[in-house]
Design an enzyme around this catalytic site. Structure first.
Site, PDB file in Angstrom:
ATOM      1  N   ASP A 117      -2.398 -51.927 -90.215  1.00 19.75           N
ATOM      2  CA  ASP A 117      -3.655 -51.510 -89.478  1.00 19.75           C
ATOM      3  C   ASP A 117      -4.213 -50.686 -90.415  1.00 19.75           C
ATOM      4  O   ASP A 117      -4.455 -49.240 -90.113  1.00 19.75           O
ATOM      5  CB  ASP A 117      -3.212 -50.996 -88.317  1.00 19.75           C
ATOM      6  CG  ASP A 117      -2.556 -52.123 -87.166  1.00 19.75           C
ATOM      7  OD1 ASP A 117      -2.900 -53.419 -87.409  1.00 19.75           O
ATOM      8  OD2 ASP A 117      -1.679 -51.797 -86.411  1.00 19.75           O
TER       9      ASP A 117
ATOM     10  N   LYS B 191      -4.605 -64.047 -82.813  1.00 20.33           N
ATOM     11  CA  LYS B 191      -4.544 -64.392 -81.249  1.00 20.33           C
ATOM     12  C   LYS B 191      -5.716 -65.477 -81.178  1.00 20.33           C
ATOM     13  O   LYS B 191      -6.682 -65.021 -80.333  1.00 20.33           O
ATOM     14  CB  LYS B 191      -4.805 -63.140 -80.481  1.00 20.33           C
ATOM     15  CG  LYS B 191      -3.665 -62.208 -80.433  1.00 20.33           C
ATOM     16  CD  LYS B 191      -3.778 -60.863 -79.741  1.00 20.33           C
ATOM     17  CE  LYS B 191      -2.281 -59.932 -79.722  1.00 20.33           C
ATOM     18  NZ  LYS B 191      -2.604 -58.925 -80.755  1.00 20.33           N
TER      19      LYS B 191
ATOM     20  N   GLY C 196      -9.210 -77.263 -78.110  1.00 18.38           N
ATOM     21  CA  GLY C 196      -7.874 -77.639 -78.945  1.00 18.38           C
ATOM     22  C   GLY C 196      -8.399 -78.193 -80.391  1.00 18.38           C
ATOM     23  O   GLY C 196      -7.677 -77.695 -81.372  1.00 18.38           O
TER      24      GLY C 196
ATOM     25  N   GLY D 245       3.810 -49.898 -86.470  1.00 12.88           N
ATOM     26  CA  GLY D 245       2.607 -49.415 -87.395  1.00 12.88           C
ATOM     27  C   GLY D 245       2.601 -48.148 -87.859  1.00 12.88           C
ATOM     28  O   GLY D 245       3.133 -47.624 -88.925  1.00 12.88           O
ATOM     29  N   ARG D 246       2.019 -47.369 -87.093  1.00  8.45           N
ATOM     30  CA  ARG D 246       1.743 -46.009 -87.358  1.00  8.45           C
ATOM     31  C   ARG D 246       3.049 -45.082 -87.686  1.00  8.45           C
ATOM     32  O   ARG D 246       2.929 -44.283 -88.509  1.00  8.45           O
ATOM     33  CB  ARG D 246       1.074 -45.246 -86.293  1.00  8.45           C
ATOM     34  CG  ARG D 246      -0.426 -45.702 -86.020  1.00  8.45           C
ATOM     35  CD  ARG D 246      -1.088 -45.266 -84.797  1.00  8.45           C
ATOM     36  NE  ARG D 246      -0.400 -46.197 -84.001  1.00  8.45           N
ATOM     37  CZ  ARG D 246      -0.957 -46.261 -82.724  1.00  8.45           C
ATOM     38  NH1 ARG D 246      -2.139 -45.492 -82.171  1.00  8.45           N
ATOM     39  NH2 ARG D 246      -0.444 -46.948 -81.632  1.00  8.45           N
TER      40      ARG D 246
ATOM     41  N   HIS E 154      -7.680 -68.667 -79.757  1.00  7.61           N
ATOM     42  CA  HIS E 154      -7.972 -69.251 -78.461  1.00  7.61           C
ATOM     43  C   HIS E 154      -9.430 -69.901 -78.598  1.00  7.61           C
ATOM     44  O   HIS E 154     -10.384 -69.173 -78.621  1.00  7.61           O
ATOM     45  CB  HIS E 154      -7.759 -68.348 -77.232  1.00  7.61           C
ATOM     46  CG  HIS E 154      -7.913 -68.893 -76.155  1.00  7.61           C
ATOM     47  ND1 HIS E 154      -7.264 -69.904 -75.518  1.00  7.61           N
ATOM     48  CD2 HIS E 154      -8.648 -68.562 -74.966  1.00  7.61           C
ATOM     49  CE1 HIS E 154      -7.778 -70.521 -74.440  1.00  7.61           C
ATOM     50  NE2 HIS E 154      -8.456 -69.502 -73.961  1.00  7.61           N
ATOM     51  N   ASP E 155      -9.326 -71.325 -78.463  1.00  9.78           N
ATOM     52  CA  ASP E 155     -10.829 -71.880 -78.484  1.00  9.78           C
ATOM     53  C   ASP E 155     -10.343 -73.417 -78.130  1.00  9.78           C
ATOM     54  O   ASP E 155      -9.442 -73.585 -77.595  1.00  9.78           O
ATOM     55  CB  ASP E 155     -11.229 -71.920 -79.835  1.00  9.78           C
ATOM     56  CG  ASP E 155     -12.773 -72.054 -80.005  1.00  9.78           C
ATOM     57  OD1 ASP E 155     -13.133 -72.945 -79.292  1.00  9.78           O
ATOM     58  OD2 ASP E 155     -13.453 -71.592 -80.783  1.00  9.78           O
TER      59      ASP E 155
HETATM   60  O1  C5P Z   1       1.089 -48.303 -84.526  1.00  5.90           O
HETATM   61  P1  C5P Z   1       1.703 -48.995 -83.599  1.00  5.90           P
HETATM   62  O2  C5P Z   1       3.389 -49.034 -84.159  1.00  5.90           O
HETATM   63  O3  C5P Z   1       1.605 -48.901 -82.321  1.00  5.90           O
HETATM   64  O4  C5P Z   1       1.351 -50.738 -84.013  1.00  5.90           O
HETATM   65  C1  C5P Z   1       1.733 -51.735 -83.215  1.00  5.90           C
HETATM   66  C2  C5P Z   1       1.178 -53.114 -83.890  1.00  5.90           C
HETATM   67  O5  C5P Z   1       1.443 -54.092 -82.879  1.00  5.90           O
HETATM   68  C3  C5P Z   1      -0.238 -52.899 -83.685  1.00  5.90           C
HETATM   69  O6  C5P Z   1      -0.952 -53.719 -84.700  1.00  5.90           O
HETATM   70  C4  C5P Z   1      -0.880 -53.455 -82.253  1.00  5.90           C
HETATM   71  O7  C5P Z   1      -2.060 -54.263 -82.414  1.00  5.90           O
HETATM   72  C5  C5P Z   1       0.280 -54.629 -82.279  1.00  5.90           C
HETATM   73  N1  C5P Z   1       0.417 -54.857 -80.691  1.00  5.90           N
HETATM   74  C6  C5P Z   1       1.134 -53.883 -79.597  1.00  5.90           C
HETATM   75  N2  C5P Z   1       1.263 -54.507 -78.510  1.00  5.90           N
HETATM   76  C7  C5P Z   1       0.907 -55.772 -78.038  1.00  5.90           C
HETATM   77  C8  C5P Z   1       0.671 -56.703 -79.234  1.00  5.90           C
HETATM   78  C9  C5P Z   1       0.493 -56.267 -80.566  1.00  5.90           C
HETATM   79  O8  C5P Z   1       1.129 -52.897 -80.048  1.00  5.90           O
HETATM   80  N3  C5P Z   1       1.388 -56.093 -76.909  1.00  5.90           N
END
Ligand code: C5P
Length: 232
Positions: free
Chosen positions: A14, A65, A70, A208-209, A67-68
């Protein structure tokens, strides 16, 4: 075949540019084999970058993600399959899921369904015209995904046990909202440690973070892999 612990960690890239993503991937080196690219990076050079990652032997999860109608979904998924990605997300509407399965035919791309966005509560669903609450709709959509032949679901660690009952052993469960013990939650409200998510039955963890926003991302990734390893 059982997955290795290191293959179960998916690091969410991200970041705002392919250059920043490249710096992070270089820093992480062999510690990370699987990367998730979402809206932010995908719309900032992330798709050519995904091809480079795949050429370098990494696996890529495109969190688009879709969605449109088919036909549009099927054609879009065909293009994603040609990139060589491993996972792609679509919203769990029956028509969308069927089209995605058609589009990925003959490729190694696996389709993951998002049942109900985790930012939605019962009131959000009512405002959108649904008569089911979040739990009911998530379960109904998981069953539809299974029946349509979807490969896996994205779900919180808290949902893993209930959804495994519906999905069976054949679907992969991919879980975000992971925080190593003692870590900062950020904006995630329902967080779970890597060990707990794996013990609950998650196949892959999206982080992510806690990896990309630390002083030493490689050590952070290695620590998560060690925690997964200990929990298996
Ligand atoms: O930084 P963090 O660990 O919170 O990032 C989690 C990742 O998972 C992000 O890219 C976020 O958009 C994604 N995500 C989420 N929850 C969901 C689906 C996807 O946090 N339900």
């Amino acid at each position: 075949m059982a997955l290795e612990s290191r293959e179960r960690l998916i690091v969410a890239l991200d970041v705002p540019s392919a250059a920043k993503a490249e710096t992070m991937v270089t820093q992480l080196g062999d510690s990370v084999r699987f990367y998730k690219i979402g809206y932010q990076l995908a719309f900032a050079g992330g798709l050519p970058f995904a091809k480079e990652l795949i050429a370098a032997g990494k696996q890529v999860f495109l969190d688009l993600k879709l969605h449109d109608i088919g036909n549009t979904v099927a054609k879009g998924v065909e293009s994603v399959a040609q990139l060589g990605a491993t996972f792609l997300t679509v919203h769990a509407y029956p028509q969308t899921m069927k089209a995605a399965i058609e589009g990925r035919r003959g490729s190694k791309l696996r389709i993951l369904a998002v049942t109900v966005l985790t930012s939605y509560d019962d009131a959000d669903l009512a405002a959108a015209g649904y008569e089911m609450d979040v739990k009911e709709l998530a379960s109904a959509r998981a069953a539809q995904a299974r029946d349509i032949g979807i490969d896996g679901l994205v779900c919180s660690a808290e949902e893993v046990t209930a959804l495994r009952d519906i999905a069976g052993a054949g679907m992969v469960l991919v879980t975000p909202g992971i925080r190593p013990a003692g870590g900062d939650a950020g904006d995630q409200k329902r967080i779970v440690t890597p060990a707990r998510a794996i013990k609950a039955g998650a196949d892959y963890l999206v982080v992510g973070r806690p990896v990309v926003e630390t002083a030493d991302p490689r050590s952070a990734a290695d620590a998560i892999v060690a925690e997964i390893d200990a929990a298996i």
